[in-house]
Design a protein around this motif. Structure first.
Motif, PDB file in Angstrom:
ATOM      1  N   TYR A  67      -8.360  -1.282   7.368  1.00  0.00           N
ATOM      2  CA  TYR A  67      -7.536  -0.201   7.900  1.00  0.00           C
ATOM      3  C   TYR A  67      -6.100  -0.444   7.466  1.00  0.00           C
ATOM      4  CZ  TYR A  67     -11.510   1.072  10.815  1.00  0.00           C
ATOM      5  OH  TYR A  67     -12.756   1.467  11.245  1.00  0.00           O
ATOM      6  N   ARG A  68      -5.359   0.643   7.188  1.00  0.00           N
ATOM      7  CA  ARG A  68      -4.028   0.437   6.618  1.00  0.00           C
ATOM      8  C   ARG A  68      -3.168   1.693   6.728  1.00  0.00           C
ATOM      9  NH1 ARG A  68      -4.833  -0.654   0.340  1.00  0.00           N
ATOM     10  NH2 ARG A  68      -2.574  -0.787   0.451  1.00  0.00           N
ATOM     11  N   ARG A  69      -1.904   1.538   6.407  1.00  0.00           N
ATOM     12  CA  ARG A  69      -0.955   2.602   6.117  1.00  0.00           C
ATOM     13  C   ARG A  69      -0.082   2.111   4.967  1.00  0.00           C
ATOM     14  NH1 ARG A  69      -0.289   6.862   9.794  1.00  0.00           N
ATOM     15  NH2 ARG A  69      -1.603   6.662  11.650  1.00  0.00           N
ATOM     16  N   TYR A  70       0.883   2.956   4.550  1.00  0.00           N
ATOM     17  CA  TYR A  70       1.666   2.576   3.370  1.00  0.00           C
ATOM     18  C   TYR A  70       2.991   3.329   3.367  1.00  0.00           C
ATOM     19  CZ  TYR A  70       3.184   2.702  -1.523  1.00  0.00           C
ATOM     20  OH  TYR A  70       3.926   2.635  -2.665  1.00  0.00           O
ATOM     21  N   GLY A  71       4.038   2.656   2.884  1.00  0.00           N
ATOM     22  CA  GLY A  71       5.331   3.309   2.706  1.00  0.00           C
ATOM     23  C   GLY A  71       6.267   2.452   1.879  1.00  0.00           C
ATOM     24  N   GLN A  72       7.364   3.063   1.423  1.00  0.00           N
ATOM     25  CA  GLN A  72       8.317   2.387   0.542  1.00  0.00           C
ATOM     26  C   GLN A  72       9.753   2.573   1.019  1.00  0.00           C
ATOM     27  OE1 GLN A  72       7.891   2.689  -3.883  1.00  0.00           O
ATOM     28  NE2 GLN A  72       6.602   4.432  -3.358  1.00  0.00           N
ATOM     29  N   PHE A  73      10.569   1.554   0.738  1.00  0.00           N
ATOM     30  CA  PHE A  73      12.009   1.622   0.940  1.00  0.00           C
ATOM     31  C   PHE A  73      12.705   1.119  -0.328  1.00  0.00           C
ATOM     32  CE2 PHE A  73      10.346   1.259   5.196  1.00  0.00           C
ATOM     33  CZ  PHE A  73      11.205   2.003   5.982  1.00  0.00           C
ATOM     34  N   ASN A  74      13.944   1.518  -0.509  1.00  0.00           N
ATOM     35  CA  ASN A  74      14.827   0.887  -1.473  1.00  0.00           C
ATOM     36  C   ASN A  74      15.964   0.211  -0.730  1.00  0.00           C
ATOM     37  OD1 ASN A  74      13.392   1.611  -3.763  1.00  0.00           O
ATOM     38  ND2 ASN A  74      14.705   3.339  -4.291  1.00  0.00           N
ATOM     39  N   LYS A  75      16.423  -0.903  -1.280  1.00  0.00           N
ATOM     40  CA  LYS A  75      17.546  -1.646  -0.716  1.00  0.00           C
ATOM     41  C   LYS A  75      18.525  -1.945  -1.838  1.00  0.00           C
ATOM     42  CE  LYS A  75      19.900  -4.989   1.543  1.00  0.00           C
ATOM     43  NZ  LYS A  75      20.676  -5.513   0.393  1.00  0.00           N
ATOM     44  N   GLY A  76      19.716  -1.332  -1.788  1.00  0.00           N
ATOM     45  CA  GLY A  76      20.720  -1.540  -2.819  1.00  0.00           C
ATOM     46  C   GLY A  76      21.426  -2.872  -2.663  1.00  0.00           C
TER      47      GLY A  76
END
Length: 247
Positions: A67-76
């Protein structure tokens, strides 16, 4: 003139040095909890997010245990802000993931409760400090988050890494233990490029974490089975992938 580093930066510097020396580093949950300056209420709310994951419909081995979910971030590199990216399909090349590679996998997005957790922000900023230190400079990062629950019962084992020994095709990969409930197994093995074992360890306590240089190591986790057949049995982790972005 001596500059006194803030506690987070000081701890991150030590961890970064160990990561560079050994290509991986283990940090105990007790130390992580201290570094994140969190509290029981925050931890309970964060851990509860794993009760709201969705079954992975893309398992090429036919497994129904993930079971899972997913997402992305950027960090400058010049910012302390995490920027969430629009939700999109997750794709890995088959060369990296021979089981589920070259397939656009549309997972459910991260929940608001998860995204808004104070723990998540503190965790990702601390990890960016570590990886900046390992790189020797402030760096622009893409961060991919994979909260997983692997279940097991009397009929089937759970496979935390069904693709076997692998790397993820990123710069740094980490696994943060969340919940380990009524299971045996789940040993993490880290190897070098030639598959020589560098470390065997079991993430046991909440917030135990192992961080690895994904370009220099490979990893896998052994299957899990239940201790008591009449109780729920699962392993919850947060897999965190940092990829260095081109300037």
């Amino acid at each position: 003139m001596d500059i006194v580093k803030k506690p987070r930066e000081r701890h991150a510097s030590v961890i970064a040095n160990l990561l560079n020396q050994n290509r991986y580093v283990f940090v105990s949950g007790k130390q992580m909890t201290s570094m994140l300056a969190t509290n029981v209420d925050e931890v309970v709310r964060f851990k509860s997010c794993w009760h709201n994951l969705e079954r992975d419909q893309y398992m090429a081995d036919g497994g129904t245990y993930r079971y899972r979910r997913y997402g992305q971030f950027n960090k400058g590199k010049h910012s302390q802000q995490l920027v969430m990216l629009p939700h999109q399909a997750y794709v890995q090349p088959a060369a990296v993931n021979p089981l589920n590679g070259d397939v656009k996998r549309h997972f459910e997005p991260l929940t608001d409760r998860f995204i808004m957790s104070p723990i998540l922000e503190k965790l990702l900023l601390m990890m960016s400090d570590v990886y900046d230190g390992a790189q020797g400079q402030a760096t622009n990062w893409n961060i991919r988050l994979h909260p997983y629950r692997i279940i097991t019962d009397g009929h089937s084992v759970g496979k935390p890494t069904p693709e076997g020994l692998h790397r993820d095709g990123v710069t740094y990969i980490a696994s943060l233990m969340i919940n380990r409930t009524n299971i045996t197994g789940g040993e993490t093995v880290i190897t070098d490029d030639n598959k020589n074992v560098l470390e065997r360890l079991t993430l046991d306590k909440s917030f135990d974490i192992v961080m690895s240089d994904d370009l220099a190591t490979m990893h896998e986790v052994s299957p899990i089975t239940p201790v008591c057949l009449d109780k729920c049995a699962y392993r919850d982790v947060l897999v965190i992938a940092f990829t260095k972005m081109e300037e």
